[in-house]
Write an enzyme that holds these catalytic residues in place. Structure first.
Site, PDB file in Angstrom:
ATOM      1  N   GLY A 118      10.184   2.168  17.527  1.00 12.03           N
ATOM      2  CA  GLY A 118       9.883   1.094  18.466  1.00 12.03           C
ATOM      3  C   GLY A 118      11.165   0.464  18.973  1.00 12.03           C
ATOM      4  O   GLY A 118      12.176   0.454  18.265  1.00 12.03           O
ATOM      5  N   LEU A 152      16.484  -0.880  14.388  1.00  8.97           N
ATOM      6  CA  LEU A 152      17.675  -0.262  14.983  1.00  8.97           C
ATOM      7  C   LEU A 152      18.782  -1.292  15.254  1.00  8.97           C
ATOM      8  O   LEU A 152      19.947  -0.929  15.341  1.00  8.97           O
ATOM      9  CB  LEU A 152      17.307   0.478  16.275  1.00  8.97           C
TER      10      LEU A 152
HETATM   11 NI    NI Z   1      13.454  -4.003  15.414  1.00 11.03          NI
END
Ligand code: NI
Length: 182
Positions: A45, A99
């Site tokens: 995501g 991330l």
């Molecule tokens: Ni995130």
């Protein structure tokens, strides 16, 4: 085009986001770039603030998770101007990563089932209910639109434990192998 992912410490991750207005930006190009960025980073995501945009938009792609979560095989879609309309009282706990916070994973408690209203990249409105892992991905990304990161949701003791790692990420000391900005 692969976009740099903004890491923890970048102010944009803590800024409120605004609705995407039709015609205001090339949504299809942005969504396509975000899918490409997500795939290159092997994530599931990515939210607009993570690529430097304070907009209410995120994409999900469950293809990295198929082995463990077969139900995520075709879970690839964009959520524009999303609004959470229901969250179950029943919760689940799962170890999350992000991330923008490379190298950190911590258990996060979230509602097990959610209902969300959103627009797709053609600005068509949908209302969908997601459960288990899909709900978790959506809630994690939705948090980014609310200027939260997942470590905001862990216990104070665990947050203290992560503090050094977070400081290192903000200083650029990270093992991330994808293109990033700090
Ligand atoms: Ni995130």
């Amino acid at each position: 085009m692969i976009l740099p992912i903004y890491l923890y410490g970048q102010p944009v991750l803590r800024r409120p986001t605004e609705d995407v207005e039709p015609g205001e930006l090339d949504v299809k190009q942005l969504v396509s770039d975000m899918y490409e960025t997500l795939q290159a980073a092997e994530g599931c995501g990515l939210a607009a603030p993570q690529v430097g945009l304070s907009k209410r938009l995120f994409v999900v792609d469950g293809s990295e998770l198929v082995e463990d979560y077969p139900e995520c095989a075709d879970f690839k879609q964009a959520f524009i101007n999303p609004e959470l309309i229901e969250e179950s009282e029943e919760t689940s706990v799962y170890s999350e990563g992000c991330l923008s916070l490379p190298g950190i994973s911590e258990n996060v408690t979230r509602p097990k089932t959610i209902t969300i209203r959103y627009l797709d990249e053609d600005f068509k409105e949908h209302t969908d209910t997601f459960t288990d892992f899909k709900a978790r991905i959506v809630l994690h990304e939705y948090d980014h639109l609310e200027a939260h990161v997942f470590t905001d949701r862990i216990s104070p003791i665990r947050r203290q434990f992560c503090k050094g790692k977070l400081t290192n990420i903000a200083k650029g000391k990270t093992g991330a192998r994808y293109k990033y900005k700090r």
